[in-house]
Design a protein around this motif. Sequence first.
Motif, PDB file in Angstrom:
ATOM      1  N   CYS A 277      27.524  24.059 -20.042  1.00  0.00           N
ATOM      2  CA  CYS A 277      26.852  24.146 -18.752  1.00  0.00           C
ATOM      3  C   CYS A 277      25.454  23.573 -18.887  1.00  0.00           C
ATOM      4  CB  CYS A 277      26.792  25.600 -18.289  1.00  0.00           C
ATOM      5  SG  CYS A 277      25.712  25.868 -16.862  1.00  0.00           S
ATOM      6  N   GLY A 278      25.032  22.827 -17.888  1.00  0.00           N
ATOM      7  CA  GLY A 278      23.734  22.168 -17.950  1.00  0.00           C
ATOM      8  C   GLY A 278      22.549  23.104 -18.003  1.00  0.00           C
TER       9      GLY A 278
ATOM     10  N   PHE B 260      22.088  12.711 -10.476  1.00  0.00           N
ATOM     11  CA  PHE B 260      22.015  14.172 -10.546  1.00  0.00           C
ATOM     12  C   PHE B 260      21.254  14.508 -11.824  1.00  0.00           C
ATOM     13  CE2 PHE B 260      25.131  18.031 -11.299  1.00  0.00           C
ATOM     14  CZ  PHE B 260      24.059  18.901 -11.391  1.00  0.00           C
ATOM     15  N   CYS B 261      20.013  14.962 -11.679  1.00  0.00           N
ATOM     16  CA  CYS B 261      19.224  15.392 -12.836  1.00  0.00           C
ATOM     17  C   CYS B 261      19.357  16.905 -12.941  1.00  0.00           C
ATOM     18  CB  CYS B 261      17.769  14.971 -12.679  1.00  0.00           C
ATOM     19  SG  CYS B 261      16.773  15.293 -14.159  1.00  0.00           S
ATOM     20  N   GLU B 262      19.977  17.358 -14.012  1.00  0.00           N
ATOM     21  CA  GLU B 262      20.338  18.765 -14.159  1.00  0.00           C
ATOM     22  C   GLU B 262      19.212  19.598 -14.746  1.00  0.00           C
ATOM     23  OE1 GLU B 262      21.757  21.246 -13.219  1.00  0.00           O
ATOM     24  OE2 GLU B 262      23.745  21.405 -14.113  1.00  0.00           O
TER      25      GLU B 262
ATOM     26  N   ARG C 164      25.091  12.012 -13.860  1.00  0.00           N
ATOM     27  CA  ARG C 164      24.263  13.187 -14.152  1.00  0.00           C
ATOM     28  C   ARG C 164      23.606  13.028 -15.515  1.00  0.00           C
ATOM     29  NH1 ARG C 164      26.824  19.251 -15.088  1.00  0.00           N
ATOM     30  NH2 ARG C 164      25.765  19.568 -17.071  1.00  0.00           N
ATOM     31  N   THR C 165      22.339  13.370 -15.588  1.00  0.00           N
ATOM     32  CA  THR C 165      21.663  13.411 -16.875  1.00  0.00           C
ATOM     33  C   THR C 165      21.189  14.825 -17.187  1.00  0.00           C
ATOM     34  OG1 THR C 165      19.886  12.540 -18.253  1.00  0.00           O
ATOM     35  CG2 THR C 165      19.428  12.705 -15.878  1.00  0.00           C
ATOM     36  N   ASP C 166      21.437  15.235 -18.425  1.00  0.00           N
ATOM     37  CA  ASP C 166      20.997  16.539 -18.929  1.00  0.00           C
ATOM     38  C   ASP C 166      19.831  16.378 -19.888  1.00  0.00           C
ATOM     39  OD1 ASP C 166      23.428  18.952 -18.606  1.00  0.00           O
ATOM     40  OD2 ASP C 166      23.848  16.911 -17.989  1.00  0.00           O
ATOM     41  N   ALA C 167      19.076  15.278 -19.749  1.00  0.00           N
ATOM     42  CA  ALA C 167      18.088  14.906 -20.751  1.00  0.00           C
ATOM     43  C   ALA C 167      16.778  15.673 -20.662  1.00  0.00           C
ATOM     44  CB  ALA C 167      17.806  13.404 -20.656  1.00  0.00           C
TER      45      ALA C 167
END
Length: 309
Positions: free
Chosen positions: A129-130, A190-192, A162-165
């Motif tokens: 999960c992000g 989508f920036c998480e 989406r990025t989780d960065a």
Amino acid sequence: MPYLIGADRPDTPPGLAFRQLLQRPQILQIPGAHSGLAALQAKAAGFEALYLSGAAMTASMGLPDLGIISINDVCFFLRQIARASGLPVLVDGDTGYGEALNVMHMVLNFEEAGAAAVQMEDQLLPKKCGHLNDKKLASAYDMAAKVAAAAKARKHMVIVARTDAVASEGLDGAVARAKLYLEAGADAIFCEALTSAEMFREFSRQVKAPLLANMTEFGRTPFFTAKEFEEMGYKMVIWPVSSLRVAAKAQERLYASIRSEGGTHKMFDAMQTRAELYDAIGYHDYEALDANIVKTITPQGMPQNDDQD
């Protein structure tokens, strides 16, 4: 009226319908729907698009959201939600189920199953999960290659990268990734797990594309309304697992009550009635499609047990 058969199906391909919704000035509100019934209820409430969450699907199957489920598992949920509601569905594609060819296979299957849009993230398996800790990221260029593959494979589908960065590379790293993904063919970003209004505004200022915000509960993002996200520059907002959380809590209470009370009598007020359920799923509409079926008369209330007097 529920989505039925034949002429009741929308003429516009789901991907094009989703794009049309994004062209409107207001933010697109996209609640999660974890079943066909939830999709019907969301539609009845006035929503115009739905989100199919990987976390909700896996939880429905009694599994954690760790990249365990398959494309076929997702298509099972996707078909029932798209068929039941007739609404455009944004579906969670996790990490794309592999590399470029796998991503293209995913896009083909999801579009055939009725998806309007797919979200794909830049994590490595086993993904998380992000909003959890210790996520492992793919290289930005490997993710861009997946985005390019998805764009090549789709017919009308909207590609949401989406990025989780943010957690490991900071906001600047997330912005750089987002720009690369857009160059590769993503339609939206989508920036998480952004953690403040300032971060949401700054990301919106730097990334000029349709942006998606995630208003999941019990995560790292503070509570914001759809209007607040719109004012921060976001085009879409999802509530991915909310319907499942509410349904799961209600079921937990039901089972506890049956176990402690020996029946469901303490839960009647919390239940959808038979008539309400039949209305939600269009029971009589389906009966009307076949003249051989006698219209069902719904029982009114429940018979009383004389032994309890």
